[in-house]
Design a protein around this motif. Structure first.
Motif, PDB file in Angstrom:
ATOM      1  N   MET A   1      -1.923   3.727   8.826  1.00 24.33           N
ATOM      2  CA  MET A   1      -3.140   3.861   8.031  1.00 24.33           C
ATOM      3  C   MET A   1      -2.814   2.872   7.123  1.00 24.33           C
ATOM      4  N   ILE A   2      -3.940   2.372   7.358  1.00 23.13           N
ATOM      5  CA  ILE A   2      -4.056   0.436   6.336  1.00 23.13           C
ATOM      6  C   ILE A   2      -5.927   0.477   5.733  1.00 23.13           C
ATOM      7  N   ASP A   3      -6.013  -0.210   4.629  1.00 26.12           N
ATOM      8  CA  ASP A   3      -7.320  -0.166   4.121  1.00 26.12           C
ATOM      9  C   ASP A   3      -8.300  -1.144   4.620  1.00 26.12           C
ATOM     10  N   ASN A   4      -7.720  -2.306   5.074  1.00 23.21           N
ATOM     11  CA  ASN A   4      -8.864  -3.351   5.682  1.00 23.21           C
ATOM     12  C   ASN A   4      -7.711  -3.701   6.523  1.00 23.21           C
ATOM     13  N   LEU A   5      -7.995  -4.303   7.471  1.00 22.30           N
ATOM     14  CA  LEU A   5      -7.577  -5.032   9.112  1.00 22.30           C
ATOM     15  C   LEU A   5      -6.646  -6.113   8.573  1.00 22.30           C
ATOM     16  N   LYS A   6      -7.353  -6.801   7.053  1.00 24.24           N
ATOM     17  CA  LYS A   6      -6.187  -7.902   6.455  1.00 24.24           C
ATOM     18  C   LYS A   6      -5.265  -7.289   6.968  1.00 24.24           C
TER      19      LYS A   6
ATOM     20  N   THR B   1      -1.234   5.470  17.051  1.00 16.08           N
ATOM     21  CA  THR B   1      -3.085   5.421  16.244  1.00 16.08           C
ATOM     22  C   THR B   1      -2.652   4.740  14.870  1.00 16.08           C
ATOM     23  N   LEU B   2      -4.009   3.428  14.711  1.00 13.10           N
ATOM     24  CA  LEU B   2      -3.625   2.970  13.289  1.00 13.10           C
ATOM     25  C   LEU B   2      -5.566   3.267  12.533  1.00 13.10           C
ATOM     26  N   HIS B   3      -5.019   3.754  12.163  1.00 13.28           N
ATOM     27  CA  HIS B   3      -6.802   4.177  10.890  1.00 13.28           C
ATOM     28  C   HIS B   3      -6.897   3.307  10.083  1.00 13.28           C
ATOM     29  N   VAL B   4      -7.887   2.987   9.653  1.00 19.63           N
ATOM     30  CA  VAL B   4      -8.673   2.046   8.527  1.00 19.63           C
ATOM     31  C   VAL B   4      -9.438   2.502   8.050  1.00 19.63           C
ATOM     32  N   ASN B   5      -9.343   2.852   6.447  1.00 18.92           N
ATOM     33  CA  ASN B   5     -10.217   3.647   5.689  1.00 18.92           C
ATOM     34  C   ASN B   5     -11.354   2.619   5.852  1.00 18.92           C
ATOM     35  N   THR B   6     -11.973   2.572   6.624  1.00 18.21           N
ATOM     36  CA  THR B   6     -13.620   1.856   6.406  1.00 18.21           C
ATOM     37  C   THR B   6     -14.628   2.372   6.711  1.00 18.21           C
TER      38      THR B   6
ATOM     39  N   MET C   1       0.241  -1.216  -0.035  1.00 19.44           N
ATOM     40  CA  MET C   1       0.076   0.063  -0.098  1.00 19.44           C
ATOM     41  C   MET C   1       1.288   1.421  -0.555  1.00 19.44           C
ATOM     42  N   LYS C   2       0.457   1.996  -0.872  1.00 18.99           N
ATOM     43  CA  LYS C   2       1.635   3.504  -0.985  1.00 18.99           C
ATOM     44  C   LYS C   2       0.681   4.695  -0.172  1.00 18.99           C
ATOM     45  N   VAL C   3       1.144   4.728   0.654  1.00 17.55           N
ATOM     46  CA  VAL C   3       0.574   6.698   1.416  1.00 17.55           C
ATOM     47  C   VAL C   3       1.419   7.227   1.592  1.00 17.55           C
ATOM     48  N   ARG C   4       0.856   8.435   0.775  1.00 17.68           N
ATOM     49  CA  ARG C   4       1.649  10.055   1.340  1.00 17.68           C
ATOM     50  C   ARG C   4       2.204   9.814   2.306  1.00 17.68           C
ATOM     51  N   GLN C   5       3.700  11.331   2.315  1.00 17.81           N
ATOM     52  CA  GLN C   5       3.078  11.984   3.366  1.00 17.81           C
ATOM     53  C   GLN C   5       4.133  11.268   4.597  1.00 17.81           C
ATOM     54  N   SER C   6       4.666  10.527   4.850  1.00 17.03           N
ATOM     55  CA  SER C   6       5.178   9.533   5.240  1.00 17.03           C
ATOM     56  C   SER C   6       4.310   8.799   6.454  1.00 17.03           C
ATOM     57  N   LEU C   7       3.243   8.172   5.879  1.00 17.51           N
ATOM     58  CA  LEU C   7       2.873   7.383   6.600  1.00 17.51           C
ATOM     59  C   LEU C   7       3.313   5.820   6.261  1.00 17.51           C
ATOM     60  N   PRO C   8       3.698   5.061   7.265  1.00 20.13           N
ATOM     61  CA  PRO C   8       4.107   4.101   7.485  1.00 20.13           C
ATOM     62  C   PRO C   8       2.856   3.341   6.596  1.00 20.13           C
ATOM     63  N   SER C   9       3.445   2.283   5.819  1.00 20.08           N
ATOM     64  CA  SER C   9       2.880   1.537   5.015  1.00 20.08           C
ATOM     65  C   SER C   9       2.935   0.037   5.501  1.00 20.08           C
ATOM     66  N   LYS C  10       1.181  -1.037   5.145  1.00 15.80           N
ATOM     67  CA  LYS C  10       1.466  -2.677   5.646  1.00 15.80           C
ATOM     68  C   LYS C  10       3.130  -2.502   5.580  1.00 15.80           C
ATOM     69  N   GLY C  11       2.968  -3.710   7.225  1.00 16.92           N
ATOM     70  CA  GLY C  11       3.878  -4.434   6.787  1.00 16.92           C
ATOM     71  C   GLY C  11       5.407  -3.598   7.762  1.00 16.92           C
ATOM     72  N   ILE C  12       5.269  -2.206   7.847  1.00 18.65           N
ATOM     73  CA  ILE C  12       6.126  -1.436   8.920  1.00 18.65           C
ATOM     74  C   ILE C  12       5.244  -1.432  10.104  1.00 18.65           C
ATOM     75  N   SER C  13       5.373  -1.708  10.716  1.00 22.62           N
ATOM     76  CA  SER C  13       4.629  -2.254  12.011  1.00 22.62           C
ATOM     77  C   SER C  13       5.368  -2.772  13.119  1.00 22.62           C
ATOM     78  N   ARG C  14       4.957  -1.945  14.680  1.00 22.54           N
ATOM     79  CA  ARG C  14       5.722  -2.535  15.905  1.00 22.54           C
ATOM     80  C   ARG C  14       4.624  -3.565  16.256  1.00 22.54           C
ATOM     81  N   MET C  15       4.974  -4.800  16.799  1.00 18.76           N
ATOM     82  CA  MET C  15       4.509  -5.597  17.778  1.00 18.76           C
ATOM     83  C   MET C  15       3.831  -5.183  19.455  1.00 18.76           C
ATOM     84  N   TYR C  16       2.287  -4.697  18.927  1.00 23.45           N
ATOM     85  CA  TYR C  16       2.014  -4.118  20.126  1.00 23.45           C
ATOM     86  C   TYR C  16       1.765  -5.173  21.044  1.00 23.45           C
ATOM     87  N   LYS C  17       1.488  -4.971  22.372  1.00 28.35           N
ATOM     88  CA  LYS C  17       1.295  -6.028  23.473  1.00 28.35           C
ATOM     89  C   LYS C  17      -0.700  -5.696  24.064  1.00 28.35           C
TER      90      LYS C  17
END
Length: 267
Positions: free
Chosen positions: A257-262, A234-239, A1-17
């Motif tokens: 930011m992602i388009d779908n939680l999948k 924060t994780l914004h879902v575009n749904t 997924m390509k996201v403008r303005q430096s928002l991390p794409s899917k696959g770039i994420s921390r592991m949250y507890k």
């Protein structure tokens, strides 16, 4: 997924507890389950990652809100639900135990408030509490305005201007609260997202430091600002409410930011 303005794409994420998860627009729209939502919760359950559903919806009790999810096929427990109605009851029980309140809202909101030892009245209330009321009318608004103008403290369960249904967007509590603000020139104490009152209670329920928690939601003005203002990623879902284009134009952007939680990996 390509996201403008430096928002991390899917696959770039921390592991949250731990996770704080919105409902309307994130798990479902009205009576329609959002694609990927059930699978997301199943993956959290499989990995034994704790979560709290943090919702501004004050129309249901905790049990009723949980039952809606169960009926939709979510494998959850009622204690994972924390609503703005519960947060309002906790706030008033702590700051004004036994106070009298005039309520504009559902029977379930009234039930939640009464269960906390608060007294519901139709006259001369200490507080006016307003949540989304499917049966709102001029008489209720007039009575509330008169009480507020006479000194009753004004409380709003949440500021949501609109929320998504399976048919489209409809007015939320914030749209109706604005009527009373216009009639009284009094801004309410807001309990729900994006205020810190509800966030702190939900984080405490997870029993985790904030830097190990992720807030997931579809509404920038409530869900995402809750995390930004409260020091939670924060994780914004575009749904749901806020579109990708609107989010990309914000000065303070979500962590992801992602388009779908999948698209989101929990491990």
């Amino acid at each position: 997924m390509k996201v403008r303005q430096s928002l991390p794409s899917k696959g770039i994420s921390r592991m949250y507890k731990g996770y704080l998860i919105d409902l309307d627009g994130t798990m479902y729209n009205g009576t329609a389950v959002i694609d990927g939502a059930v699978d997301f919760i199943d993956r959290l359950n499989k990995e034994s990652i704790p979560y709290v559903f943090l919702t501004n919806n004050a129309t249901k009790t905790q049990v009723e809100a949980a039952q809606k999810l169960l009926d939709m096929g979510f494998n959850i427990h009622p204690e994972t639900l924390y609503t703005s109605a519960m947060a309002t009851a906790a706030y008033l029980s702590e700051t004004a135990p036994g106070a009298s309140i005039y309520v504009i809202g559902s029977d379930s909101l009234k039930e939640t408030l009464e269960a906390s030892g608060l007294t519901i009245t139709e006259d001369d209330a200490d507080y006016v509490v307003m949540g989304l009321d499917p049966d709102i009318n001029y008489g209720k608004l007039s009575k509330a305005a008169l009480m507020i103008n006479s000194g009753s403290t004004f409380i709003a369960t949440n500021p949501d201007r609109k929320f998504p249904t399976e048919k489209g967007f409809v007015p939320g509590n914030g749209s109706l609260v604005s009527v009373l603000v216009s009639a009284t020139d009094v801004e309410p104490v807001i309990i729900g997202k994006p205020e810190g009152i509800i966030l702190e209670a939900a984080v405490a329920a997870l029993d985790l430091p904030k830097d190990e928690v992720l807030m997931v939601g579809d509404n920038y003005d409530t869900d995402i600002l809750t995390g930004i203002n409260g020091g939670v990623d924060t994780l914004h879902v575009n749904t749901g409410v806020t579109s990708r284009e609107e989010v990309e134009g914000k000065t303070h952007r979500p962590t992801y930011m992602i388009d779908n939680l999948k698209e989101w990996s929990v491990r």
